[in-house]
Design a protein around this motif. Structure first.
Motif, PDB file in Angstrom:
ATOM      1  N   ASP A 127     -71.856  31.909 -14.024  1.00 36.53           N
ATOM      2  CA  ASP A 127     -72.596  32.124 -15.276  1.00 36.53           C
ATOM      3  C   ASP A 127     -71.965  33.272 -16.060  1.00 36.53           C
ATOM      4  O   ASP A 127     -71.544  34.286 -15.489  1.00 36.53           O
ATOM      5  CB  ASP A 127     -74.066  32.477 -14.991  1.00 36.53           C
ATOM      6  N   ALA A 128     -71.933  33.102 -17.377  1.00 36.10           N
ATOM      7  CA  ALA A 128     -71.563  34.171 -18.310  1.00 36.10           C
ATOM      8  C   ALA A 128     -72.555  34.109 -19.457  1.00 36.10           C
ATOM      9  O   ALA A 128     -72.691  33.057 -20.101  1.00 36.10           O
ATOM     10  CB  ALA A 128     -70.131  33.999 -18.808  1.00 36.10           C
ATOM     11  N   ALA A 129     -73.284  35.217 -19.671  1.00 32.57           N
ATOM     12  CA  ALA A 129     -74.366  35.157 -20.664  1.00 32.57           C
ATOM     13  C   ALA A 129     -74.569  36.515 -21.311  1.00 32.57           C
ATOM     14  O   ALA A 129     -74.206  37.559 -20.776  1.00 32.57           O
ATOM     15  CB  ALA A 129     -75.664  34.692 -20.009  1.00 32.57           C
ATOM     16  N   ILE A 130     -75.155  36.486 -22.515  1.00 28.18           N
ATOM     17  CA  ILE A 130     -75.610  37.668 -23.246  1.00 28.18           C
ATOM     18  C   ILE A 130     -77.093  37.483 -23.507  1.00 28.18           C
ATOM     19  O   ILE A 130     -77.519  36.404 -23.950  1.00 28.18           O
ATOM     20  CB  ILE A 130     -74.841  37.858 -24.567  1.00 28.18           C
ATOM     21  N   GLY A 131     -77.900  38.534 -23.224  1.00 28.26           N
ATOM     22  CA  GLY A 131     -79.328  38.316 -23.392  1.00 28.26           C
ATOM     23  C   GLY A 131     -80.108  39.593 -23.581  1.00 28.26           C
ATOM     24  O   GLY A 131     -79.583  40.711 -23.539  1.00 28.26           O
ATOM     25  N   ILE A 132     -81.396  39.407 -23.831  1.00 33.94           N
ATOM     26  CA  ILE A 132     -82.366  40.479 -23.974  1.00 33.94           C
ATOM     27  C   ILE A 132     -83.229  40.478 -22.725  1.00 33.94           C
ATOM     28  O   ILE A 132     -83.722  39.436 -22.305  1.00 33.94           O
ATOM     29  CB  ILE A 132     -83.246  40.266 -25.218  1.00 33.94           C
ATOM     30  N   SER A 133     -83.419  41.662 -22.148  1.00 38.37           N
ATOM     31  CA  SER A 133     -84.185  41.746 -20.913  1.00 38.37           C
ATOM     32  C   SER A 133     -85.481  42.498 -21.150  1.00 38.37           C
ATOM     33  O   SER A 133     -85.470  43.693 -21.456  1.00 38.37           O
ATOM     34  CB  SER A 133     -83.362  42.450 -19.827  1.00 38.37           C
ATOM     35  N   SER A 134     -86.604  41.803 -21.041  1.00 39.90           N
ATOM     36  CA  SER A 134     -87.949  42.392 -21.056  1.00 39.90           C
ATOM     37  C   SER A 134     -88.149  43.330 -22.242  1.00 39.90           C
ATOM     38  O   SER A 134     -88.516  44.498 -22.095  1.00 39.90           O
ATOM     39  CB  SER A 134     -88.228  43.146 -19.749  1.00 39.90           C
ATOM     40  N   TYR A 135     -87.928  42.828 -23.444  1.00 38.89           N
ATOM     41  CA  TYR A 135     -88.169  43.617 -24.651  1.00 38.89           C
ATOM     42  C   TYR A 135     -89.629  43.463 -25.063  1.00 38.89           C
ATOM     43  O   TYR A 135     -90.137  42.346 -25.197  1.00 38.89           O
ATOM     44  CB  TYR A 135     -87.262  43.154 -25.785  1.00 38.89           C
ATOM     45  N   GLU A 136     -90.313  44.602 -25.224  1.00 38.18           N
ATOM     46  CA  GLU A 136     -91.728  44.576 -25.574  1.00 38.18           C
ATOM     47  C   GLU A 136     -91.900  44.530 -27.084  1.00 38.18           C
ATOM     48  O   GLU A 136     -91.394  45.405 -27.803  1.00 38.18           O
ATOM     49  CB  GLU A 136     -92.440  45.822 -25.017  1.00 38.18           C
ATOM     50  N   LEU A 137     -92.605  43.513 -27.563  1.00 35.09           N
ATOM     51  CA  LEU A 137     -92.984  43.444 -28.974  1.00 35.09           C
ATOM     52  C   LEU A 137     -94.169  44.385 -29.187  1.00 35.09           C
ATOM     53  O   LEU A 137     -95.265  44.152 -28.672  1.00 35.09           O
ATOM     54  CB  LEU A 137     -93.345  42.007 -29.358  1.00 35.09           C
ATOM     55  N   ASP A 138     -93.931  45.432 -29.958  1.00 39.46           N
ATOM     56  CA  ASP A 138     -94.899  46.529 -30.046  1.00 39.46           C
ATOM     57  C   ASP A 138     -95.952  46.237 -31.109  1.00 39.46           C
ATOM     58  O   ASP A 138     -96.075  46.969 -32.108  1.00 39.46           O
ATOM     59  CB  ASP A 138     -94.147  47.828 -30.357  1.00 39.46           C
TER      60      ASP A 138
END
Length: 462
Positions: A127-138
């Motif tokens: 796997d090769a990926a770019i991502g967002i990890s557990s970003y909280e929508l405030d």
């Protein structure tokens, strides 16, 4: 594109709300005027002077400059600012999504008894990926409130450094004046010892001539010994105050930078005190207390937001394949989108207790803020009260010195003429020396009062 638009909209809406209470500055718990203030004290506050402008002695300015460079306590205060700035950057970073790139490989074998095909299987995955990890929508401002609190703590730390710098400048100036006063006292003690030795020699000759008695000689000897003890005591005090000044400066002191005598060091003999409310705009310790109060207010918003649902996003996009050589070929695209909503239901009263703590912390911060204002008011009021009577004290003490010096002169003449005994001369001399020492103390208090008033009014820290 629709998914991207929804994500952007969510990011814009997140953080637009804050549940922190509207901040209101508490009323200053001090009178509107200084106790017994004159019209000058109630006038407009003087323009702030940098310490380079306020202190006129070039040697003292050099020592203050060295202290600002080398004093360890001030260095710690500066490092605390850097730490608070870094903590604020950490909190601010939480308001933005964090993007990470990853490359992984896995190899898994499934035994025949568990494989659907009934045969053992070995699965390879790359796997090769770019991502967002557990970003909280405030949505409810929790992260924003924490960011605001960190910002206010940083500003409070910066004000604390300014307060420490003002205190250091004043301490160096006060230590300089103390050293100068002790050198004056040491000089007076040496002069007194020389005079006593001269008188002792004179009386010894008169005893040998049969004009004076052994009692007079013994009394003269006691005055010599007393003067020797005073000289030793003030010599010790000079060394101790020199060591204290070296500690404040944080570097060895050269002899040419030390004061020779007690003399004015300030550009202004008096400073307009203004009105008490203007201290809020000048004293960094009060501003620091208010920033800490605003930080505590923001923490209430974060504690309130914990009662509402939290929304976090985890998303990634990239490529995946069984063989490493096929990783970037067509059709290997892969993505994942994992929104998560957590609704608090029961936590045993933890969130309620956290909110209570935040509210009590805010009340404590209010008390600290009000106490800082009251301490500042007392500092200035005490300095003004001392300044109000300093001129009269100085005039009275100078008159006393002149009177005791004249009394000693006349008493010494009468003794040499044989009209009175040596005991009256000793009493007159003792009163004169005591008056001269007290005059040095009054002069020191007058000069130190200028430094104290400059500090308590939030003197220039630039």
């Amino acid at each position: 594109m629709r998914s991207i638009s929804l994500l952007v909209t969510a990011l814009v809406l997140a953080g637009c709300t804050s549940l922190a209470p509207d901040y209101q500055r508490p009323a200053a718990p001090v009178p509107a005027a200084w106790p017994g203030a004159s019209a000058a004290a109630d006038g407009a506050l003087a323009e702030p002077l940098a310490w380079q402008q306020f202190f006129t002695d070039a040697r003292l300015r050099t020592l203050i400059g060295l202290a600002l460079q080398h004093n360890r306590d001030l260095g710690v205060a500066a490092l605390n600012i850097e730490r608070a700035r870094a903590l604020h950057r950490i909190e601010r970073a939480d308001r933005l999504p964090s993007f990470d790139a990853g490359l992984s490989s896995s190899l898994q074998r499934t035994p025949a008894g568990l494989a659907p095909s009934g045969r053992a299987e070995t699965i390879r995955r790359h796997d090769a990926a770019i991502g967002i990890s557990s970003y909280e929508l405030d949505f409810f401002g929790r992260v924003r409130s924490l960011d605001d609190a960190a910002l206010q703590q940083f500003l409070a730390t910066e004000e604390a450094r300014r307060s420490a710098q003002i205190s250091l400048v004043a301490e160096v100036a006060s230590a300089w004046l103390e050293l100068a006063a002790d050198r004056e006292r040491q000089r007076l003690a040496r002069e007194t010892l020389d005079n006593q030795r001269s008188a002792h020699t004179l009386i010894r000759h008169r005893v040998e001539s049969g004009v004076a008695s052994q009692i007079d000689l013994r009394r003269a000897q006691t005055t010599v010994d007393s003067a020797r003890a005073d000289l030793a005591r003030f010599t010790t005090r000079v060394a101790q105050h020199q060591n204290a000044l070296a500690l404040l400066v944080g570097a060895p002191l050269s002899a040419e930078l030390l004061p020779e005598s007690l003399a004015p060091v300030a550009a202004q003999d008096t400073l307009p005190a203004g009105v008490p409310s203007q201290l809020l705009q000048r004293r960094p310790d009060i501003r620091a207390a208010e920033h800490r109060l605003m930080a505590a207010n923001a923490h209430i918003g974060a504690a309130r937001a914990a009662f509402f649902p939290s929304v976090t996003l985890t998303a990634s996009g990239g490529v995946a394949s069984r063989a490493l050589g096929e990783l970037f070929q067509g059709g290997a695209g892969a993505w994942a989108f994992v929104p998560q909503i957590v609704l608090p239901i029961f936590d045993g009263g933890r969130r309620r207790a956290a909110l209570d703590v935040a509210q009590v912390d805010r009340d404590i911060a209010i008390a600290h803020y009000e106490a800082a204002i009251q301490r500042a008011f007392r500092d200035v009021a005490d300095a003004l009260a001392q300044r109000g009577t300093m001129g009269e004290q100085l005039d009275a003490q100078q008159s006393l010195v002149a009177a005791t010096a004249d009394a000693f002169r006349l008493s010494d003449i009468r003794f040499r003429q044989g009209a009175q005994g040596y005991l009256e001369v000793l009493d007159a001399q003792r009163e004169m020396v005591t008056a001269r020492q007290a005059l040095i103390g009054v002069q020191l208090a007058r000069l130190t009062n200028q430094v104290t008033l400059y500090r308590t009014l939030g003197g220039g820290w630039a």
